[in-house]
Design a protein around this motif. Structure first.
Motif, PDB file in Angstrom:
ATOM      1  N   GLN A   1       0.817  -1.204   0.000  1.00  0.00           N
ATOM      2  CA  GLN A   1       0.000   0.000   0.000  1.00  0.00           C
ATOM      3  C   GLN A   1       0.853   1.256   0.000  1.00  0.00           C
ATOM      4  N   ARG A   2       2.024   1.163   0.614  1.00  0.00           N
ATOM      5  CA  ARG A   2       2.851   2.353   0.760  1.00  0.00           C
ATOM      6  C   ARG A   2       4.279   1.952   1.092  1.00  0.00           C
ATOM      7  N   VAL A   3       5.258   2.665   0.549  1.00  0.00           N
ATOM      8  CA  VAL A   3       6.660   2.518   0.936  1.00  0.00           C
ATOM      9  C   VAL A   3       7.129   3.891   1.381  1.00  0.00           C
ATOM     10  N   ILE A   4       7.581   3.982   2.620  1.00  0.00           N
ATOM     11  CA  ILE A   4       8.085   5.240   3.162  1.00  0.00           C
ATOM     12  C   ILE A   4       9.594   5.085   3.273  1.00  0.00           C
ATOM     13  N   ARG A   5      10.319   5.872   2.513  1.00  0.00           N
ATOM     14  CA  ARG A   5      11.785   5.762   2.461  1.00  0.00           C
ATOM     15  C   ARG A   5      12.438   6.803   3.358  1.00  0.00           C
ATOM     16  N   ASP A   6      13.720   6.598   3.580  1.00  0.00           N
ATOM     17  CA  ASP A   6      14.540   7.553   4.339  1.00  0.00           C
ATOM     18  C   ASP A   6      14.029   7.795   5.750  1.00  0.00           C
ATOM     19  N   VAL A   7      13.604   6.725   6.423  1.00  0.00           N
ATOM     20  CA  VAL A   7      13.172   6.868   7.818  1.00  0.00           C
ATOM     21  C   VAL A   7      14.346   6.692   8.781  1.00  0.00           C
ATOM     22  N   GLY A   8      15.550   6.533   8.244  1.00  0.00           N
ATOM     23  CA  GLY A   8      16.718   6.322   9.089  1.00  0.00           C
ATOM     24  C   GLY A   8      16.873   4.854   9.429  1.00  0.00           C
ATOM     25  N   GLU A   9      17.914   4.548  10.172  1.00  0.00           N
ATOM     26  CA  GLU A   9      18.170   3.159  10.589  1.00  0.00           C
ATOM     27  C   GLU A   9      16.907   2.585  11.225  1.00  0.00           C
ATOM     28  N   THR A  10      16.494   1.425  10.747  1.00  0.00           N
ATOM     29  CA  THR A  10      15.259   0.809  11.236  1.00  0.00           C
ATOM     30  C   THR A  10      15.579  -0.517  11.904  1.00  0.00           C
ATOM     31  N   ASN A  11      15.427  -0.550  13.217  1.00  0.00           N
ATOM     32  CA  ASN A  11      15.659  -1.784  13.970  1.00  0.00           C
ATOM     33  C   ASN A  11      14.366  -2.491  14.339  1.00  0.00           C
ATOM     34  N   CYS A  12      13.309  -1.713  14.593  1.00  0.00           N
ATOM     35  CA  CYS A  12      12.062  -2.338  15.033  1.00  0.00           C
ATOM     36  C   CYS A  12      10.875  -1.450  14.690  1.00  0.00           C
ATOM     37  N   VAL A  13       9.729  -2.085  14.556  1.00  0.00           N
ATOM     38  CA  VAL A  13       8.468  -1.385  14.314  1.00  0.00           C
ATOM     39  C   VAL A  13       7.423  -1.914  15.283  1.00  0.00           C
ATOM     40  N   SER A  14       6.472  -1.064  15.641  1.00  0.00           N
ATOM     41  CA  SER A  14       5.343  -1.526  16.453  1.00  0.00           C
ATOM     42  C   SER A  14       4.127  -0.659  16.160  1.00  0.00           C
ATOM     43  N   ILE A  15       2.976  -1.284  16.202  1.00  0.00           N
ATOM     44  CA  ILE A  15       1.701  -0.618  15.930  1.00  0.00           C
ATOM     45  C   ILE A  15       0.923  -0.561  17.235  1.00  0.00           C
ATOM     46  N   ASP A  16       0.331   0.596  17.525  1.00  0.00           N
ATOM     47  CA  ASP A  16      -0.455   0.709  18.754  1.00  0.00           C
ATOM     48  C   ASP A  16      -1.728  -0.132  18.661  1.00  0.00           C
ATOM     49  N   ARG A  17      -2.359  -0.369  19.793  1.00  0.00           N
ATOM     50  CA  ARG A  17      -3.519  -1.263  19.860  1.00  0.00           C
ATOM     51  C   ARG A  17      -4.733  -0.750  19.087  1.00  0.00           C
ATOM     52  N   ASN A  18      -4.765   0.553  18.816  1.00  0.00           N
ATOM     53  CA  ASN A  18      -5.872   1.119  18.058  1.00  0.00           C
ATOM     54  C   ASN A  18      -5.603   1.123  16.553  1.00  0.00           C
ATOM     55  N   SER A  19      -4.462   0.599  16.162  1.00  0.00           N
ATOM     56  CA  SER A  19      -4.048   0.515  14.749  1.00  0.00           C
ATOM     57  C   SER A  19      -3.950   1.882  14.097  1.00  0.00           C
ATOM     58  N   ARG A  20      -3.623   2.890  14.903  1.00  0.00           N
ATOM     59  CA  ARG A  20      -3.489   4.236  14.354  1.00  0.00           C
ATOM     60  C   ARG A  20      -2.027   4.637  14.173  1.00  0.00           C
ATOM     61  N   TYR A  21      -1.208   4.415  15.200  1.00  0.00           N
ATOM     62  CA  TYR A  21       0.170   4.885  15.172  1.00  0.00           C
ATOM     63  C   TYR A  21       1.163   3.746  14.964  1.00  0.00           C
ATOM     64  N   ILE A  22       2.179   4.029  14.160  1.00  0.00           N
ATOM     65  CA  ILE A  22       3.257   3.076  13.914  1.00  0.00           C
ATOM     66  C   ILE A  22       4.550   3.722  14.385  1.00  0.00           C
ATOM     67  N   ALA A  23       5.255   3.057  15.277  1.00  0.00           N
ATOM     68  CA  ALA A  23       6.547   3.546  15.736  1.00  0.00           C
ATOM     69  C   ALA A  23       7.637   2.806  14.975  1.00  0.00           C
ATOM     70  N   VAL A  24       8.621   3.556  14.496  1.00  0.00           N
ATOM     71  CA  VAL A  24       9.787   3.000  13.823  1.00  0.00           C
ATOM     72  C   VAL A  24      10.993   3.487  14.611  1.00  0.00           C
ATOM     73  N   ALA A  25      11.774   2.557  15.146  1.00  0.00           N
ATOM     74  CA  ALA A  25      12.901   2.949  15.991  1.00  0.00           C
ATOM     75  C   ALA A  25      14.204   2.382  15.450  1.00  0.00           C
TER      76      ALA A  25
END
Length: 153
Positions: free
Chosen positions: A92-116
């Motif tokens: 659906q989407r590719v978001i580039r240049d988010v910096g070094e990506t070690n982990c992702v997580s989605i909140d329980r409401n499926s609204r926010y995605i954290a990329v760390a």
């Protein structure tokens, strides 16, 4: 069965799909039954020796974090309309240049995605996955949202 080491695995909330990513960058979606895993969709991603996969609890999308990109995969509207034997998934989407990506997580409401990684970035699924927050954190290798979605650790 993968010939390469598994870096990340996750199941859809209904348990009917397993998503597995390996060390050569192959991410495979499997339909899970009581006796088999059947391949339904596969893609290849660029790695930084880490790969992270998470599934939204509402079942609308999954995210794959790899190298410096966030890949959003969801149900294919075309396959649903045609009721075809197609996989039913599409990027659906590719978001580039988010910096070094070690982990992702989605909140329980499926609204926010954290990329760390070297920074933590938060994307809003209700705003076409637009970045809504960013801060420098040092190297982060795991993230989790609180049950009410108000805290990110």
């Amino acid at each position: 069965h993968s010939m390469s080491s598994i870096l990340s695995i996750n199941f859809s909330p209904d348990g009917k799909t397993a998503i597995i990513g390996n060390e050569v960058g192959i991410v495979t979606f499997f339909a899970v039954s009581q006796t088999t895993f059947e391949i339904t969709y596969e893609l290849v991603v660029v790695l930084n020796d880490r790969l992270s996969i998470d599934c939204s609890l509402n079942g609308h999308f999954s995210v794959i974090g790899s190298k410096d990109a966030l890949i959003v995969v969801g149900p294919s509207v075309r396959a649903r309309k045609l009721r075809s034997a197609a996989s039913g998934f599409s990027i659906q989407r590719v978001i580039r240049d988010v910096g070094e990506t070690n982990c992702v997580s989605i909140d329980r409401n499926s609204r926010y995605i954290a990329v760390a990684g070297d920074r933590t970035r938060v994307f809003d699924a209700t705003k076409d996955f637009r970045q809504v927050r960013s801060w420098r954190t040092g190297s982060i290798y795991a993230t989790a949202w609180s049950p009410d979605g108000s805290w990110l650790a």
